[in-house]
Scaffold this motif. Sequence first.
Motif, PDB file in Angstrom:
ATOM      1  N   PHE A   1       0.663  -0.911  -0.138  1.00  0.00           N
ATOM      2  CA  PHE A   1       0.439  -0.056   0.131  1.00  0.00           C
ATOM      3  C   PHE A   1       0.878   1.154  -0.116  1.00  0.00           C
ATOM      4  O   PHE A   1       0.677   2.621  -0.430  1.00  0.00           O
ATOM      5  CB  PHE A   1      -0.616  -0.026   1.418  1.00  0.00           C
ATOM      6  CG  PHE A   1      -2.263  -1.356   1.363  1.00  0.00           C
ATOM      7  CD1 PHE A   1      -3.418  -1.102   0.590  1.00  0.00           C
ATOM      8  CD2 PHE A   1      -1.747  -2.497   2.059  1.00  0.00           C
ATOM      9  CE1 PHE A   1      -4.182  -1.405   0.953  1.00  0.00           C
ATOM     10  CE2 PHE A   1      -2.771  -3.168   1.905  1.00  0.00           C
ATOM     11  CZ  PHE A   1      -3.834  -3.056   0.717  1.00  0.00           C
TER      12      PHE A   1
ATOM     13  N   LEU B   1      -0.778   4.430   0.857  1.00  0.00           N
ATOM     14  CA  LEU B   1      -1.717   5.452   0.449  1.00  0.00           C
ATOM     15  C   LEU B   1      -1.719   7.237  -0.136  1.00  0.00           C
ATOM     16  O   LEU B   1      -2.962   7.583  -0.297  1.00  0.00           O
ATOM     17  CB  LEU B   1      -2.900   5.471   1.610  1.00  0.00           C
ATOM     18  CG  LEU B   1      -3.217   3.556   1.408  1.00  0.00           C
ATOM     19  CD1 LEU B   1      -3.931   4.243   2.443  1.00  0.00           C
ATOM     20  CD2 LEU B   1      -3.765   3.611  -0.117  1.00  0.00           C
TER      21      LEU B   1
ATOM     22  N   VAL C   1      -7.042   1.712   5.489  1.00  0.00           N
ATOM     23  CA  VAL C   1      -6.881   0.000   4.189  1.00  0.00           C
ATOM     24  C   VAL C   1      -8.228  -0.431   4.214  1.00  0.00           C
ATOM     25  O   VAL C   1      -9.220  -0.213   2.772  1.00  0.00           O
ATOM     26  CB  VAL C   1      -6.184  -0.725   4.461  1.00  0.00           C
ATOM     27  CG1 VAL C   1      -6.653  -1.894   3.993  1.00  0.00           C
ATOM     28  CG2 VAL C   1      -4.716  -0.345   4.961  1.00  0.00           C
TER      29      VAL C   1
END
Length: 271
Positions: A41, A44, A85
């Motif tokens: 991830f 982000l 998430v």
Amino acid sequence: METARPASLASPETVRVTNPGGSSPFVLTCDHASNFLPPEFGTLGLAAEELSRHIAWDPGALAVARRMAEALDATLVETRISRLVIDCNRPLDAPDLISAISETTTIPGNVDLSAESRAWRVAFAYDPFHAAIEDVISERQASGRETWLVAVHSFNPVYKGVPRPWEIGIIHDDDTSLAAPLIAALRSRQGLAVGVNEPYSPADRVYHTLEFHGRRRRLPCAMIEIRNDEISGEEGQQRWAGLLTSIMRVIEPQSRSASVGAVGTQMDGDH
């Protein structure tokens, strides 16, 4: 944007269950325990310092929940992945399940996610968390053990420029079998500002974990929200864990004598 793919080997398990055989009737959950983002991830699209903010987790909540679980000999189920998430304490159809904007901050890595990516996040972090709670409760019920669900959270002192005066809030729905004695005990502490369905209420979709796992089984439930400046350090975490543990030890026999899932009268200040 991440594509749908398995978690990397560097990622931890997405849920942790501590003391599954605890003797206490209390089962604690910490839905926003971690600000960890697995490597796939990145950040982000956020600056690294943003990940310490409430948009990524509930600061201090896990430390309090762990101390409570240890003192009570209770089971604790915690998330190990940031709410950025996926928010495990939201219904799957909630608009803020995967927030593109949290508070006033845009989350670039959450903008315009494909259906495939959303489904992968559900399978990666959301489903394991709720499956773990289901397993804990099912095992307890199969062995005839009482189960009372308490979710531990924290909240910001100021939200969108508006100060929040409460040091702690107790969130509940129509079932007040746990919430009412918690509120009464907290309000008996002179000078303590206690919110009832403040700073959130079930109408804000923050009651999902308790509603989904507890209310459909008619289990007593309550949600604890502690203002996060109160638990930013070890001293405050110990103080609040100690206070809440002492209260829960006292209300345990009261709750044992109450009918499981009893529906109480709404208390002053409810929304």
